[in-house]
Design a protein around this motif. Sequence first.
Motif, PDB file in Angstrom:
ATOM      1  N   ASP A  67       0.885  -1.070  -0.083  1.00  0.00           N
ATOM      2  CA  ASP A  67      -0.121   0.161  -0.059  1.00  0.00           C
ATOM      3  C   ASP A  67       1.127   1.609   0.709  1.00  0.00           C
ATOM      4  O   ASP A  67       0.708   1.762  -0.593  1.00  0.00           O
ATOM      5  N   ARG A  68       2.154   1.057   0.821  1.00  0.00           N
ATOM      6  CA  ARG A  68       3.046   2.357   0.748  1.00  0.00           C
ATOM      7  C   ARG A  68       3.157   2.928  -0.736  1.00  0.00           C
ATOM      8  O   ARG A  68       4.083   3.827  -0.785  1.00  0.00           O
ATOM      9  N   VAL A  69       3.715   1.799  -0.895  1.00  0.00           N
ATOM     10  CA  VAL A  69       4.276   1.799  -2.862  1.00  0.00           C
ATOM     11  C   VAL A  69       3.261   2.112  -3.305  1.00  0.00           C
ATOM     12  O   VAL A  69       3.120   3.735  -4.902  1.00  0.00           O
ATOM     13  N   THR A  70       2.315   1.917  -3.619  1.00  0.00           N
ATOM     14  CA  THR A  70       0.966   2.314  -4.654  1.00  0.00           C
ATOM     15  C   THR A  70       0.404   3.854  -3.896  1.00  0.00           C
ATOM     16  O   THR A  70      -0.003   4.321  -5.380  1.00  0.00           O
ATOM     17  N   ARG A  71       1.068   4.058  -2.734  1.00  0.00           N
ATOM     18  CA  ARG A  71       0.530   5.759  -2.291  1.00  0.00           C
ATOM     19  C   ARG A  71       1.502   6.686  -3.169  1.00  0.00           C
ATOM     20  O   ARG A  71       1.445   7.767  -3.285  1.00  0.00           O
ATOM     21  N   LEU A  72       2.944   6.073  -2.753  1.00  0.00           N
ATOM     22  CA  LEU A  72       4.080   6.920  -3.162  1.00  0.00           C
ATOM     23  C   LEU A  72       3.386   7.054  -4.829  1.00  0.00           C
ATOM     24  O   LEU A  72       3.706   7.692  -5.539  1.00  0.00           O
ATOM     25  N   ASN A  73       3.564   5.768  -5.314  1.00  0.00           N
ATOM     26  CA  ASN A  73       2.799   5.854  -6.682  1.00  0.00           C
ATOM     27  C   ASN A  73       1.826   6.853  -7.044  1.00  0.00           C
ATOM     28  O   ASN A  73       1.903   7.416  -8.559  1.00  0.00           O
ATOM     29  N   GLY A  74       1.064   6.926  -6.272  1.00  0.00           N
ATOM     30  CA  GLY A  74      -0.012   7.636  -6.299  1.00  0.00           C
ATOM     31  C   GLY A  74       0.382   9.521  -6.105  1.00  0.00           C
ATOM     32  O   GLY A  74      -0.259  10.371  -6.573  1.00  0.00           O
ATOM     33  N   ARG A  75       0.962   9.710  -5.690  1.00  0.00           N
ATOM     34  CA  ARG A  75       1.943  10.767  -5.503  1.00  0.00           C
ATOM     35  C   ARG A  75       2.681  11.207  -6.837  1.00  0.00           C
ATOM     36  O   ARG A  75       2.866  12.772  -7.171  1.00  0.00           O
ATOM     37  N   GLU A  76       3.421  10.338  -7.542  1.00  0.00           N
ATOM     38  CA  GLU A  76       4.112  10.450  -8.133  1.00  0.00           C
ATOM     39  C   GLU A  76       3.069  10.614  -8.995  1.00  0.00           C
ATOM     40  O   GLU A  76       3.549  10.942  -9.795  1.00  0.00           O
ATOM     41  N   SER A  77       2.290   9.821  -9.755  1.00  0.00           N
ATOM     42  CA  SER A  77       1.123  10.488 -10.567  1.00  0.00           C
ATOM     43  C   SER A  77       0.701  11.325 -10.658  1.00  0.00           C
ATOM     44  O   SER A  77       0.547  12.660 -11.819  1.00  0.00           O
ATOM     45  N   PHE A  78       0.143  12.382  -9.493  1.00  0.00           N
ATOM     46  CA  PHE A  78       0.394  13.535  -9.369  1.00  0.00           C
ATOM     47  C   PHE A  78       1.187  14.491  -9.847  1.00  0.00           C
ATOM     48  O   PHE A  78       0.546  15.598 -10.057  1.00  0.00           O
ATOM     49  N   SER A  79       2.194  14.249  -9.455  1.00  0.00           N
ATOM     50  CA  SER A  79       3.446  15.598  -9.696  1.00  0.00           C
ATOM     51  C   SER A  79       3.380  15.448 -10.703  1.00  0.00           C
ATOM     52  O   SER A  79       3.626  16.598 -11.435  1.00  0.00           O
ATOM     53  N   LEU A  80       3.358  14.172 -12.016  1.00  0.00           N
ATOM     54  CA  LEU A  80       3.721  14.122 -13.317  1.00  0.00           C
ATOM     55  C   LEU A  80       2.129  14.975 -13.627  1.00  0.00           C
ATOM     56  O   LEU A  80       3.077  15.316 -14.761  1.00  0.00           O
ATOM     57  N   GLY A  81       1.315  14.720 -13.713  1.00  0.00           N
ATOM     58  CA  GLY A  81      -0.330  15.527 -13.910  1.00  0.00           C
ATOM     59  C   GLY A  81      -0.379  17.117 -14.639  1.00  0.00           C
ATOM     60  O   GLY A  81      -0.437  17.742 -15.070  1.00  0.00           O
ATOM     61  N   LEU A  82       0.301  17.326 -13.107  1.00  0.00           N
ATOM     62  CA  LEU A  82       0.641  18.930 -12.181  1.00  0.00           C
ATOM     63  C   LEU A  82       2.083  19.335 -13.618  1.00  0.00           C
ATOM     64  O   LEU A  82       1.059  19.957 -14.417  1.00  0.00           O
ATOM     65  N   GLY A  83       2.976  18.761 -14.079  1.00  0.00           N
ATOM     66  CA  GLY A  83       3.071  19.236 -14.887  1.00  0.00           C
ATOM     67  C   GLY A  83       2.907  18.834 -16.204  1.00  0.00           C
ATOM     68  O   GLY A  83       3.326  19.865 -17.304  1.00  0.00           O
ATOM     69  N   GLY A  84       2.766  18.390 -16.798  1.00  0.00           N
ATOM     70  CA  GLY A  84       1.294  17.750 -18.014  1.00  0.00           C
ATOM     71  C   GLY A  84       0.645  19.002 -17.712  1.00  0.00           C
ATOM     72  O   GLY A  84       0.829  19.426 -19.105  1.00  0.00           O
ATOM     73  N   GLY A  85      -0.438  18.946 -16.309  1.00  0.00           N
ATOM     74  CA  GLY A  85      -0.892  20.297 -17.060  1.00  0.00           C
ATOM     75  C   GLY A  85      -0.503  21.515 -17.168  1.00  0.00           C
ATOM     76  O   GLY A  85      -1.069  22.188 -18.244  1.00  0.00           O
ATOM     77  N   ILE A  86       1.177  21.968 -16.462  1.00  0.00           N
ATOM     78  CA  ILE A  86       1.572  22.807 -16.777  1.00  0.00           C
ATOM     79  C   ILE A  86       2.345  23.534 -18.434  1.00  0.00           C
ATOM     80  O   ILE A  86       2.105  23.980 -18.748  1.00  0.00           O
ATOM     81  N   GLY A  87       2.280  21.826 -18.575  1.00  0.00           N
ATOM     82  CA  GLY A  87       3.106  21.242 -20.223  1.00  0.00           C
ATOM     83  C   GLY A  87       1.577  22.473 -21.796  1.00  0.00           C
ATOM     84  O   GLY A  87       2.083  23.201 -22.074  1.00  0.00           O
ATOM     85  N   THR A  88       0.716  21.800 -20.818  1.00  0.00           N
ATOM     86  CA  THR A  88       0.030  21.846 -21.912  1.00  0.00           C
ATOM     87  C   THR A  88      -1.146  23.537 -21.835  1.00  0.00           C
ATOM     88  O   THR A  88      -0.707  23.972 -22.944  1.00  0.00           O
ATOM     89  N   VAL A  89      -0.561  24.109 -21.209  1.00  0.00           N
ATOM     90  CA  VAL A  89      -1.212  25.479 -20.808  1.00  0.00           C
ATOM     91  C   VAL A  89       0.019  26.105 -21.159  1.00  0.00           C
ATOM     92  O   VAL A  89       0.088  27.349 -21.917  1.00  0.00           O
ATOM     93  N   VAL A  90       1.503  25.786 -21.449  1.00  0.00           N
ATOM     94  CA  VAL A  90       2.230  26.816 -21.568  1.00  0.00           C
ATOM     95  C   VAL A  90       2.315  26.985 -22.918  1.00  0.00           C
ATOM     96  O   VAL A  90       2.775  27.579 -23.761  1.00  0.00           O
ATOM     97  N   GLN A  91       2.216  25.736 -23.936  1.00  0.00           N
ATOM     98  CA  GLN A  91       2.151  24.990 -25.260  1.00  0.00           C
ATOM     99  C   GLN A  91       0.924  26.096 -25.864  1.00  0.00           C
ATOM    100  O   GLN A  91       1.060  27.388 -26.751  1.00  0.00           O
ATOM    101  N   GLY A  92      -0.418  26.315 -25.385  1.00  0.00           N
ATOM    102  CA  GLY A  92      -1.960  26.919 -25.795  1.00  0.00           C
ATOM    103  C   GLY A  92      -1.003  28.285 -25.785  1.00  0.00           C
ATOM    104  O   GLY A  92      -1.303  29.062 -26.727  1.00  0.00           O
ATOM    105  N   CYS A  93      -0.334  29.034 -24.411  1.00  0.00           N
ATOM    106  CA  CYS A  93       0.764  30.290 -24.708  1.00  0.00           C
ATOM    107  C   CYS A  93       1.376  30.527 -25.508  1.00  0.00           C
ATOM    108  O   CYS A  93       1.133  32.082 -26.413  1.00  0.00           O
ATOM    109  N   ALA A  94       2.085  29.727 -25.469  1.00  0.00           N
ATOM    110  CA  ALA A  94       3.064  29.700 -26.914  1.00  0.00           C
ATOM    111  C   ALA A  94       2.152  29.870 -28.002  1.00  0.00           C
ATOM    112  O   ALA A  94       2.553  31.156 -28.661  1.00  0.00           O
ATOM    113  N   VAL A  95       1.621  29.361 -28.926  1.00  0.00           N
ATOM    114  CA  VAL A  95       0.849  29.288 -29.928  1.00  0.00           C
ATOM    115  C   VAL A  95      -0.013  31.338 -29.861  1.00  0.00           C
ATOM    116  O   VAL A  95      -0.196  31.077 -30.905  1.00  0.00           O
ATOM    117  N   THR A  96      -0.796  30.842 -28.333  1.00  0.00           N
ATOM    118  CA  THR A  96      -1.600  32.159 -28.618  1.00  0.00           C
ATOM    119  C   THR A  96      -0.961  33.204 -29.044  1.00  0.00           C
ATOM    120  O   THR A  96      -0.798  34.288 -29.513  1.00  0.00           O
TER     121      THR A  96
END
Length: 597
Positions: A232-261
């Motif tokens: 369970d501990r490893v799974t929880r850590l995986n969850g936090r890893e996914s959160f960070s990755l999601g955050l990075g991916g989301g910001i990256g998409t916003v940056v991409q949108g900003c760049a095109v605009t």
Amino acid sequence: MAADLTHPVRSLWDAMSRQRRELGVAGVMGAIASGSAVALLGVSAWLIATAAQMPPVLTLTVAAVLVRTMALSRALFRYVERLVGHDAAFRGLTQLRVSVYQRLEQLAPTGLRAFGRGDLLARLVADVDAALDLPLRVVLPWVQAVLVAGATVAFLAWLLPSVGLVIAVLSIVAVALVPWLVSLTSRVAEARMAPARAELTAMVVRAFDATPEIAAFGTAPSVAAQVSSLDDRVTRLNGRESFSLGLGGGIGTVVQGCAVTAALVLAVPAVLDGRIEPVWLAVAALLPLALFDVLGTLPSSALAYQRIRGSALRLAEVADLPLPVTDPRHPLALPHAFTGVEIRGMRARWVPDTLALDDIDLSVAPGSRIAVVGPSGAGKSTLAAVLMGFLPYEGSVAVSGVEIREADGDDLRRHVGLLTQQAHIFDTTIADNIRIGDPDASDESIELAVADAQLSSWIARLPRGIDAPVGGFGLSVSGGERQRIALARLLVARRSFVILDEPTEHLDGATADALSRTMNAALSDATVLLITHRLLGVEDFDLIVQLGKGRVVARGTHDELMRRGGWYAEQWTVEAERQDMSRLLPELPIGRAVPAP
Ligand SMILES: Nc1ncnc2c1ncn2[C@@H]1O[C@H](COP(=O)(O)OP(=O)(O)OP(=O)(O)O)[C@@H](O)[C@H]1O
Ligand SMILES: [Mg+2]
């Protein structure tokens, strides 16, 4: 791998990146592939926009050829990059694994007390495997991202300096800031990930090792609960890893949108006031779109970096452990012929400030048989560890006239052999287990060793004979058979000086006696140092040395020690009486009806 606990990833990179040229080629190939993908969109945009104005078809030919070239080169160079990059990375991984294994081997058996079996397994397997991501998922993507971003920004700046400037700034955000944010939010979780995974592995290994006890005492549910909580501990850590990755991916998409605009906002007025041709508008808008697709892989690179950092730290911990015994820079070679062992004023310790052996003097003449006896904890196995070159010592220990601290450990162990109470049996055939003693041994010498170890009749009864597998840890052989296999291994190795450290310890009386007889006969030509606290059977040894609390308490032949009295005489008498008793037992009328008087 050099130890560096402050820069573990750098040490790992040094160990992984010996194929610098290949990695460099892979980086350039990857950059061309990613660059082709960006250029493909740019040229396509230009082609479509130009075609819409219906110019003469010849105007479009060059662009059409470029589109096809880019589409092909994107796939081709990516393929080459994968091929060359993976080849270099896997070779680096092999070198790393070998260097970690060599370090473990240098540390074993006395220097690894800090780690459990499962933990070591995780370090050698999972942590080393994690290092593969360093070139493939961290360094190469970053190199490509920087090169492609630089080229795209340069082109856009040539086209329209303001667009170039904005894309340059946003590229820095995507290459540095977003990954930094991902690193920051995942650092804690990733630092805990490798130890958590290792703990899970260690627990599973322990559970497998102790399966019979777990089943016997009915503790399976609680062990399963522990495994599941670690999981369970490893799974929880995986969850936090996914959160960070999601955050990075989301910001990256916003940056991409900003760049095109931003590119559109800046390029439209430039088209209107005639600074650039209208067809370049599509190029200015679509190039950033493609560029930020390439940069979009960097958040996961940042995450991989953090994960590698955790593993690199654990590998550096192994590399950083002090060696229990360091081989001399210019070792003295032991002579081929064994001329005996001379120990003078020797002291040894496992932990600072506590002597496990003190002021030991002992001469072992070639061909003699010496028994070292004494109660548990007296220092008998410590003496074996010193003679095998596993433990440092003070004073002098010379084998065949060479001080062993001046000799190379492997050279020493080619002359001195050891058989312990729990010899390790590998999960392979009997023949392979014996051949470990001498990988070049001929079938005849294996057969001879089998006969001398009195294994022949047992092996003859096995359906597959000497090629029968013995199971993990020798589970499918009895204790006596296991020790005989280990004895055969020792015989094949042909060591001139043999240390037997309680080889019959876990066996019942009859099996132990039989094995002792076999060993005496098989090793009649060797010089033998037998360590034992079982005194029956040492009567005809040339010398018996009694240790107590790390010191030699008494020495002499059996008769001398019996005459002298003390621990040896008492202990031997007790054992002899017990043996007489056990011989008498079957003759006593226990359990039989006694006729009424
Ligand atoms: N790996 C080790 N780390 C720390 N201390 C150790 C280690 N091995 C042995 N010792 C200590 O050194 C002392 C001598 O131990 P040693 O194993 O040599 O005894 P022994 O005579 O072989 O005992 P036994 O008959 O039980 O095998 C003991 O006090 C023991 O606790
Ligand atoms: Mg011992």
